[in-house]
Scaffold this motif. Sequence first.
Motif, PDB file in Angstrom:
ATOM      1  N   UNK A 116       0.811  -1.320   0.077  1.00 37.51           N
ATOM      2  CA  UNK A 116       0.089   0.100   0.063  1.00 37.51           C
ATOM      3  C   UNK A 116       0.939   1.145   0.110  1.00 37.51           C
ATOM      4  N   UNK A 117       0.311   2.516  -0.672  1.00 40.71           N
ATOM      5  CA  UNK A 117       0.949   3.433  -0.380  1.00 40.71           C
ATOM      6  C   UNK A 117       1.586   3.942   0.831  1.00 40.71           C
ATOM      7  N   UNK A 118       0.703   3.666   1.826  1.00 40.72           N
ATOM      8  CA  UNK A 118       1.105   4.125   3.209  1.00 40.72           C
ATOM      9  C   UNK A 118       2.257   3.407   3.781  1.00 40.72           C
ATOM     10  N   UNK A 119       2.333   2.217   3.550  1.00 38.15           N
ATOM     11  CA  UNK A 119       3.393   1.430   3.814  1.00 38.15           C
ATOM     12  C   UNK A 119       4.679   1.674   2.973  1.00 38.15           C
ATOM     13  N   UNK A 120       4.406   2.065   1.712  1.00 43.10           N
ATOM     14  CA  UNK A 120       5.485   2.242   0.836  1.00 43.10           C
ATOM     15  C   UNK A 120       6.200   3.696   1.376  1.00 43.10           C
ATOM     16  N   UNK A 121       5.199   4.353   1.916  1.00 47.45           N
ATOM     17  CA  UNK A 121       5.813   5.777   2.242  1.00 47.45           C
ATOM     18  C   UNK A 121       6.503   5.830   3.362  1.00 47.45           C
ATOM     19  N   UNK A 122       6.477   4.732   4.144  1.00 42.15           N
ATOM     20  CA  UNK A 122       6.957   4.741   5.535  1.00 42.15           C
ATOM     21  C   UNK A 122       8.599   4.599   5.285  1.00 42.15           C
ATOM     22  N   UNK A 123       8.784   3.478   4.134  1.00 45.54           N
ATOM     23  CA  UNK A 123      10.181   3.311   3.618  1.00 45.54           C
ATOM     24  C   UNK A 123      10.669   4.768   3.137  1.00 45.54           C
ATOM     25  N   UNK A 124      10.123   5.161   2.234  1.00 45.38           N
ATOM     26  CA  UNK A 124      10.329   6.415   1.471  1.00 45.38           C
ATOM     27  C   UNK A 124      11.107   7.591   2.496  1.00 45.38           C
ATOM     28  N   UNK A 125      10.025   7.886   3.485  1.00 47.52           N
ATOM     29  CA  UNK A 125      10.265   8.858   4.324  1.00 47.52           C
ATOM     30  C   UNK A 125      11.405   8.569   5.167  1.00 47.52           C
ATOM     31  N   UNK A 151       4.636  -9.972   7.298  1.00 45.66           N
ATOM     32  CA  UNK A 151       3.779 -11.133   6.907  1.00 45.66           C
ATOM     33  C   UNK A 151       2.597 -10.867   6.192  1.00 45.66           C
ATOM     34  N   UNK A 152       1.991  -9.920   6.091  1.00 47.06           N
ATOM     35  CA  UNK A 152       0.760  -9.506   5.180  1.00 47.06           C
ATOM     36  C   UNK A 152       1.173  -9.389   3.779  1.00 47.06           C
ATOM     37  N   UNK A 153       2.315  -9.316   3.623  1.00 47.64           N
ATOM     38  CA  UNK A 153       2.938  -8.857   2.189  1.00 47.64           C
ATOM     39  C   UNK A 153       3.498 -10.203   1.564  1.00 47.64           C
ATOM     40  N   UNK A 154       3.524 -11.304   2.300  1.00 51.16           N
ATOM     41  CA  UNK A 154       4.104 -12.664   1.827  1.00 51.16           C
ATOM     42  C   UNK A 154       2.965 -13.239   0.724  1.00 51.16           C
TER      43      UNK A 154
END
Lengths: 428, 428
Positions: A116-125, A151-154
Amino acid sequence: MSTNGRTRIAITGIGLVTPVGNDRESTWQALQEGRPGPGPITTFDASGFTTRIGSEVKGFDFDSVAPRKLLKQASRCHRFALAAAEEAFSEAGIRPESATGERWGVSVGAGMMSISLKELDVVHRHCAPDGSFDATKMASPNYPADPVYFCRTQCNAGLGLLANHFGIRGYSTAVHTACASGGQAIGTALKVMRRGLVDKMLVGGFDSMLNPIGLSSFCLLGALSTDNDEPWRASRPFDVSRNGFVLGEGAGFLVLERWDDAVKRGANIYAELAGDGNSLSCYRITDSPPDGDGPIQAIRQSLASAGLQPEDIDYVNAHGTSTQMNDQSECAALKVVMGDHLPNVSVSSTKGCMGHLIAAAGAVEAAVCALAIRDGIAPVSANFQTADPGSEAVNIVAGKSRPTRIRAAISNSLGFGGSNSCLTFRQP
Amino acid sequence: MSTSPRIAITGSGAVCGAGLNPAAIFDAILEGRSAVAPIAYWDASGWPIQVAAQLTGVKDQVLVDDRKLHKSISRTDLFGIYAGDEAIKSSGLRAFRDGLPEGEIPEFNDRSGLVVGSGGGSYQVNYDFFPLLSSSAGDMVKFGQELASSVHPMWLLRILPNNVLCHVGIRNNFKGTNACITNQCASGALALAEAVASLRIGEADRIIAVGHDAPIEPEAVLGYHHLGLLSADSVRSFDAERTGTIFGEGAAAVALEPLEAAKARQATILGEFLGSGAVSEASGIVHLQPDGDGPARAIALALADAGIAPKDVGMIVAHGNGTPNSDASEAAAILRVFGDNPPPVTAFKWAIGHTLAAAGTLDAVLALEALHRNVVPGIPTLNQVDPEFAALPVSREPREPRSGIALIICRGFGGMNVALVIRRSTDS
């Protein structure tokens, strides 16, 4: 093709969560009426995208489909899956118990690894504020690593959740062949049951790419309709003016049982899952061959697997994505396989109503075939008005749904990457 | 299974950190050379985990000659395409096709299948959105507007989990039955099982089964680390002081066809595939049943499918991923099935790392190599067998298999367990 003496497989439960209904009967009612699912995207601000419409699941209760602890590990599409599977089990009136769980299997067409964009944005920030990724920052103690998210992304997270929640301990598999996933998952299940590996199976598909990354991926490819002002008619499979598909989301699940077991326990049987055919186009990654090579072999193999002839088929639930390439290839294949019988076969794409549910599409459309057989209704191919030279010989269910006896039906699913799946269903 | 045809293995290919073909990889294992080395893909010096079993010093072009293709696939796809091509090459199937009368070639292609076990996706590929996230700075409208000028139009194609299926298909024109299994670490082993099942029912005349994965990237390493699954130095399968697993990368593939057909075309027969078993533990994404219920049932099913007794098994290639829970429950399962008479047990992850979705396929190809050389390689990282399962016959030293039959065990997230049985020669 030596499938003589095959075990017959009954469909005894159906569960659906779709853009036109959050359960089986409301979805089926909407499909018969041709009520459209697409609308402006509401889950995020899509106003800057070239396509701003989608076919969203509406009014779904995300938080009550399973215990809270389990739901922490469940993404949006996993929740659709849990709800649809629950409906399929309740309706079938049978589910895995501790003594029978080993003899239950599960086969799913799973959506792609969804970030999700939200989770990708954590890595981005934390690791790429200026746009370029710096891995050393990920190892910093301040980095908010979230094992539950991981786990959810497996790729088999949805499968694992279903097996865990429902206690399925036999053969378990997940397939991903893009838009053919749901169909191939059900085809795999048919083979697993004919091999006698399990007595009963939960089968289906789930997907949701209606998020900024998923929408981006299809916008970039130019595969989506840009009819942003008329979302209700943006998906119009086989119509001469079609201009791309509408991205949808949802889940469809079936309960499969050995025919004799289902009859013995007095189960309500929708239809027989009678055949599976499967081919690879070996053409281009995003296109299906214009002459139908590939889909032709899948349809023929499916009929052979069911022990049927083209003349036995009364209804085709087409893949019918509403893209030029798909519709042309699929119509060409139907012409070759059905031959003189073509005018007698009702053909519709329920994607006109629902949009394209990607990995869930084949499973939801398998359920539609079973319901069509049950009620003797070929659902309307919504928004189809004018045929083009490719589709004019095909008997498309235009305008409104068509009451007709359906002795047998097929469902096509043709995916990016060239995988073609065709399932055959028979009246009980 | 008396009526179904016997299935021969007529070709193989493999690539991982230890080499570019099965023989070279096996040589490394036999000589005690491990591919585990400092991570080369990013500066991991500050990381809790700094090692992995990577393939280094080999240009992408060596794996896949078509440089144009490199732009639209990921590293995992390079491995899978390479292994698939190698298996087809070594099987002589293409040369055989070239010798057929032209009229027979379309049917040959339609009856040639592909089943691929894929890792499902990567995290890094999503980082292509980082420049866009930076420039749009939280403004979704801007995100949508700038998308096309920031992200490659074909971005979606690089992340398709079924790329290997698509491209091995296109490169070799294998157009028959196919699947892409995305069941995490069980993917490759399940691909083998499904390929054989399809051949047994005559759905194809030959099938290539591939497993591929490339998990060595920051987010995956960190995710596994936070789940407590990674070792900082070495994989010590079944050792009392084992601390976890280590990532590897690579792929393997085999060519499978009915034994009679293989003999008729005078193919080199590397071995015979005897049976498989697959079950789920229904225990969640990472939790494992401590008693080894899952692997024990998978082994029992595989032996039954192969029509052999535990005493007939000559050697076991265990999953042996080196994590405390997985090794303990796997050892319990082996000891439960084999009682006081287990054959020599080994595992290869100390040398090639855990290649996740490719693990089952690589282990099967290497087990075949072990049977041919009549040696069960030792585990050099093993100092003392865990006293919890002291009876497990693992060793630092090479031993002789007690028969020409090998059992391969493969386990994955979601409580997935697969067991495979293969035989060196085809005399029975």
